[in-house]
Structure formats: structure tokens, C-alpha cells
Design an enzyme around this catalytic site. Sequence first.
Site, PDB file in Angstrom:
ATOM      1  CD  GLU A 138      48.040  47.515  42.289  1.00 58.04           C
ATOM      2  OE1 GLU A 138      48.324  46.124  41.770  1.00 58.04           O
ATOM      3  OE2 GLU A 138      47.231  48.101  41.797  1.00 58.04           O
ATOM      4  CB  CYS A 146      42.880  49.925  39.064  1.00 61.98           C
ATOM      5  SG  CYS A 146      41.683  50.449  38.099  1.00 61.98           S
ATOM      6  CE  LYS A 164      40.802  33.694  33.587  1.00 59.96           C
ATOM      7  NZ  LYS A 164      40.501  33.842  34.838  1.00 59.96           N
ATOM      8  CD  GLU A 172      43.445  50.185  30.435  1.00 60.41           C
ATOM      9  OE1 GLU A 172      43.877  50.800  31.202  1.00 60.41           O
ATOM     10  OE2 GLU A 172      43.435  50.436  29.281  1.00 60.41           O
TER      11      GLU A 172
HETATM   12  P1  NAD Z   1      45.222  39.349  38.215  1.00 62.54           P
HETATM   13  O1  NAD Z   1      46.399  39.638  37.436  1.00 62.54           O
HETATM   14  O2  NAD Z   1      45.608  38.133  39.196  1.00 62.54           O
HETATM   15  O3  NAD Z   1      44.251  38.590  37.441  1.00 62.54           O
HETATM   16  C1  NAD Z   1      43.373  39.192  36.546  1.00 62.54           C
HETATM   17  C2  NAD Z   1      42.825  38.303  35.510  1.00 62.54           C
HETATM   18  O4  NAD Z   1      43.953  37.791  34.685  1.00 62.54           O
HETATM   19  C3  NAD Z   1      41.949  37.025  36.236  1.00 62.54           C
HETATM   20  O5  NAD Z   1      41.020  36.744  35.260  1.00 62.54           O
HETATM   21  C4  NAD Z   1      43.082  35.990  36.224  1.00 62.54           C
HETATM   22  O6  NAD Z   1      42.436  34.513  36.062  1.00 62.54           O
HETATM   23  C5  NAD Z   1      43.704  36.278  34.911  1.00 62.54           C
HETATM   24  N1  NAD Z   1      45.355  35.769  35.084  1.00 62.54           N
HETATM   25  C6  NAD Z   1      45.986  35.806  35.650  1.00 62.54           C
HETATM   26  N2  NAD Z   1      47.103  35.336  35.314  1.00 62.54           N
HETATM   27  C7  NAD Z   1      47.072  35.248  34.004  1.00 62.54           C
HETATM   28  C8  NAD Z   1      47.900  34.680  32.844  1.00 62.54           C
HETATM   29  N3  NAD Z   1      49.320  34.177  33.078  1.00 62.54           N
HETATM   30  N4  NAD Z   1      47.341  34.397  31.824  1.00 62.54           N
HETATM   31  C9  NAD Z   1      46.076  34.895  31.443  1.00 62.54           C
HETATM   32  N5  NAD Z   1      45.208  35.467  32.370  1.00 62.54           N
HETATM   33  C10 NAD Z   1      45.836  35.510  33.728  1.00 62.54           C
HETATM   34  O7  NAD Z   1      44.668  40.367  38.878  1.00 62.54           O
HETATM   35  P2  NAD Z   1      43.640  40.694  39.936  1.00 62.54           P
HETATM   36  O8  NAD Z   1      44.267  40.163  41.267  1.00 62.54           O
HETATM   37  O9  NAD Z   1      42.335  39.727  39.601  1.00 62.54           O
HETATM   38  O10 NAD Z   1      43.136  42.190  40.143  1.00 62.54           O
HETATM   39  C11 NAD Z   1      43.934  43.102  40.654  1.00 62.54           C
HETATM   40  C12 NAD Z   1      44.897  43.936  39.681  1.00 62.54           C
HETATM   41  O11 NAD Z   1      43.914  44.291  38.739  1.00 62.54           O
HETATM   42  C13 NAD Z   1      45.459  44.927  40.346  1.00 62.54           C
HETATM   43  O12 NAD Z   1      46.799  44.989  40.254  1.00 62.54           O
HETATM   44  C14 NAD Z   1      44.741  46.300  40.038  1.00 62.54           C
HETATM   45  O13 NAD Z   1      45.702  47.477  40.077  1.00 62.54           O
HETATM   46  C15 NAD Z   1      44.583  45.623  38.415  1.00 62.54           C
HETATM   47  N6  NAD Z   1      43.471  46.562  37.977  1.00 62.54           N
HETATM   48  C16 NAD Z   1      43.800  47.571  37.006  1.00 62.54           C
HETATM   49  C17 NAD Z   1      42.734  48.300  36.329  1.00 62.54           C
HETATM   50  C18 NAD Z   1      42.991  49.320  35.441  1.00 62.54           C
HETATM   51  O14 NAD Z   1      42.036  49.605  34.534  1.00 62.54           O
HETATM   52  N7  NAD Z   1      44.253  49.476  35.022  1.00 62.54           N
HETATM   53  C19 NAD Z   1      41.430  48.105  36.846  1.00 62.54           C
HETATM   54  C20 NAD Z   1      41.126  47.027  37.845  1.00 62.54           C
HETATM   55  C21 NAD Z   1      42.259  46.339  38.435  1.00 62.54           C
END
Ligand code: NAD
Length: 486
Positions: A390, A288, A179, A254
Site C-alpha cells: 500500500e 482506503c 483517540k 479495518e
Molecule cells: P496508523 O495505523 O498509523 O494509525 C491509525 C491510528 O492508530 C492512529 O490514531 C494512531 O495513533 C493509532 N496507532 C498507531 N499505532 C498504534 C498502536 N500500536 N496501538 C494503538 N494505536 C495505534 O494509520 P494511519 O497512517 O493513521 O492511516 C492510514 C492507514 O489507515 C492506511 O493503511 C489506510 O488504508 C488505513 N485505513 C483503512 C480504512 C478501512 O476502513 N479499512 C479506512 C481508512 C484508513
Amino acid sequence: MMNLAIPYHLENFIGGHFSGPLSGEFLDNVNPATGEVVGQIPNSNKKDIDAAVKAAEKAFPEWSITATEKRFAILNKIADLIDTHFEALAVAETNDNGKPLWLSKRMDIKRASDNFRFFATGIMHFAAESHAMEDKAINYTLRNPIGIVGCISPWNLPLYLFTWKIAPALAAGNCVIAKPSEVTPVTAFLLARICKEAGLPDGVLNIVHGDGPDCGEAIVKHHDIKAISFTGSTRAGERIASIAAPVFKKLSLELGGKNPAIIFADCDWEKMLQETVRSSFSNQGQICLCSSRILIEESIYEKFKTAFVEEVKKLTVGDPLLEASKQGAIVSKVHFDKVMHCIAIAKEEGGTILCGGNSIIVEGRCANGYFIAPTVIENLGPDCKTNMEEIFGPVVTLQSFNTAEEALHLANATHYGLAATIWTQDISKANLMAAKVQSGITWINCWLVRDLRTPFGGMKNSGVGREGGWEALRFFTEQKNVCIQF
Ligand code: NAD
């Protein structure tokens, strides 16, 4: 020739077929640079995930024993097709995410094909250990595919991170339910077309679109999905862990970061300055690994502040399709509001805005887009919200330190531990700091230099487990020890 046109209604890719969501419901997809609704994406739920799992179950017996050479060939073909359609994919990524087109080309799409090529080759070299017990017995390790695995990715590096998960999962012989973020779904949809064209058997990769609470959680909760590889926010990671842990699902998380850049007076000044601008504001600060807390040795604090602000003011914010735009749009209205709220909090906490701090209206077709000026803030201590939480946008803070110990204390003062950058010409000091800084990835005198073989991931609230190289192939396989007595 494959059709890479983007339909108004995107479709799920299940069992090798494209179809709408079973509920018939869709979500709007917005171009953040213009604020326009440009299409709709399936608002999938448990029923769609059930169908995807059924398709994956059908495909798994054959895919799991498909010769490594064949998997290698198919994954390489996918990489080649990404390269062939490089331009169309880059434009789609920019229109979906708001990032400058030159960045989509230089970073995102290039890395997507690199990911497939890297793991295609990796699986050809993947081997398991054997442990001999002198003249008594020998143990050998089997590494079998896990079965059906779930891959969930965020919006900041859409195709880059989506393929970073899918490629090793497929290479290792698993079937995948994937997804992408509902905010940036388009390149994942196009990838489905590419995989079909490349000859990936039906049901091996299923791409389902939808939001986190309904579609994402249905993946995490499904009993027949045995492992979850998730990249996203710490908040969602916590929720996913709470669902997966009681049923002992394998998890790779991650998560977020609040990364320090530690700058000593003896650094290579010019290189440090240019790279710190890049590490702070690349992709509008939405990587990130971006530095968001800049820690500067007191003796060069004023000099750094003046030079850094001068450089940041030169970053042109504008239409992401234009080569001259160094900064594009923030990914969505929701995220734009969040970042602006964080800037307001920084002011309430007593922060001084040195530059930026405001939204920007870009003339012409982008007049309704979501743009924020690169923002630099000082006069905030380590314990305030701005320095603890963050923000994930074009916002950085400056703090000063006097000693290496103090720098380390400031660097480690958050609950996150993803990445750190250290700038000094004293190699002993750099190595000592790298050993003690609480981060999964530390760059010395550089930033975002990536070798795909290295372990990638965070400490503390930045995640659990590591991706990259053998770590990813180990994650996506189940180890079994077999012991033979002589
Ligand atoms: P998010 O957590 O809102 O969403 C990420 C993904 O998870 C999306 O596909 C979303 O639909 C899904 N999701 C959300 N809630 C969920 C749940 N309860 N169950 C299953 N899936 C769920 O994050 P975002 O806003 O899309 O991305 C930004 C975040 O990602 C920032 O915190 C950033 O630091 C982090 N990030 C981390 C890395 C890393 O490698 N550590 C890399 C890129 C981004």
C-alpha cells in the site's frame, strides 16, 4: 452560543472536562498545506487513559440503562450541531488534513452528521432474535452494551471515521475512550465541545489525544476496556491484535488496501474514465478504498492510457482552501517522504512514469506545503513492491490483461482484500467477477457509492470484522442466549 474557536493547545475531554495531558507534554500539530506548526496536542499516556477509564466507569451504569429514546435524542442533537457548525468544521478539517475544502464539505463533515443520525435511528430499530423449539422451549437473545470500549481512528477521513465508530458505540449504550489520529486531532477536539453542548452525560465519551505507541497502546492494553474498534494501517492492526488476542478482547480491525479497478473493453467508456480518475486520486489517493492498481483489457490498453493520463494531467494541485484545487496537500511531511520514496522504488523496479512522479511547489502561502503531482506508472508486474504494498497516496499503476481469469488472478495477487471496482456492461461477467474477487466491498460500474446499512470491511490483510448497519451495533453489544423450558 458554543465556542468553536481552536486554542493553540488542544485538550483532552475526560469526564466532561477539558484538561491538558497529565505529563504536561505536547506534540506539534502542522498544517500540511503550509508546513507551519499551528498548535499543539496533548501527548497523553497510560495515566490519562486510566483517568478516562475511571470517568467512563462512573458514567456507564446510568448510560447503559438510559432509555433508547433519550440516546436517540442526544445523538440526533449532536448531528444537528455538526450541521450548524458545518463551515467551521470543514475549514478545521482542511487545515488539519490538507484535503480540498470542497471535499471536506461534500464528504467529511456531511458524513459525520450522517453517522450520528444513522445510528441514532438505528438503535431505535435494533432488535434481537428469539428461537422457538416447537412445544419444548423458547430461546431469546439479549444484546447488552459491552461496557467501556476503545475507538482508534486514522488521519485520512478524520471526523468521518471517528464518528463512524463512536456513534454506534454510544447508541448501543457503551461508554467510549476514543483517540483520533495525532496527525489530525482538531475536529475530534471540536466534537467534544459539540457533545457537551448536546447534553451527552459526563464520562460517556472521553476523547484522549496522543500518539499510537503510548496513548493508543494504553487503550488497547487497558484491562477494563473490553472491545477495540480500530481503523488504520495493517502494521498497527497486527500489533493491536497481538496485544488484544491473548486477553480475548473483542476486536474490529479495518486496515489497509491495494485495490484493483478492473476495466473491460465493453465498459461505459465515459463514465468509467471519469470515475477511475476519481477513484484513483480522491483525497490525494488517501482513501482506503481508492483504486491503486488499474487493470485494463489489452484491446483498450493504449486508448485508456492516453485518455487517462490526459485527464489526470488536468487535476489541479493547489491551495486546499481554493475551490479550483482538485488536489490538496499530502497529510504530513512523514507521509510525503514515504510516498516520494515509493515513487523512487517504482522507478528502480523499472516502472515508467507516465505523468507526475514529482513534488510540487505551490506559490504563495502554500510554498512550504507537502504537494505531490498525481502519478501514473506502467511497465510493472504484479509481484513488484509497487504493486504489492500500500502506498496510500496519489500514485496508481496500469497493468493489462487478456481474459477475465487473468484479470482475476492479477486482482487477487496481493495480501490485501478491501475494495474492488469492475467496469463492464456484461452483467453476468460482472457478477461472476464480483463473486470471485477477494475483497470485502465490490463496486460494479461505480465507486464509493455508500449505503450505511451495508457490511463494510476487508478480507485477508485488510481486516477482521465488519462495520456499518447492524454489524456495528452487533459488534458493540454482548449477546446472551436465555432458554426457557415450557
Ligand atoms: P496508523 O495505523 O498509523 O494509525 C491509525 C491510528 O492508530 C492512529 O490514531 C494512531 O495513533 C493509532 N496507532 C498507531 N499505532 C498504534 C498502536 N500500536 N496501538 C494503538 N494505536 C495505534 O494509520 P494511519 O497512517 O493513521 O492511516 C492510514 C492507514 O489507515 C492506511 O493503511 C489506510 O488504508 C488505513 N485505513 C483503512 C480504512 C478501512 O476502513 N479499512 C479506512 C481508512 C484508513
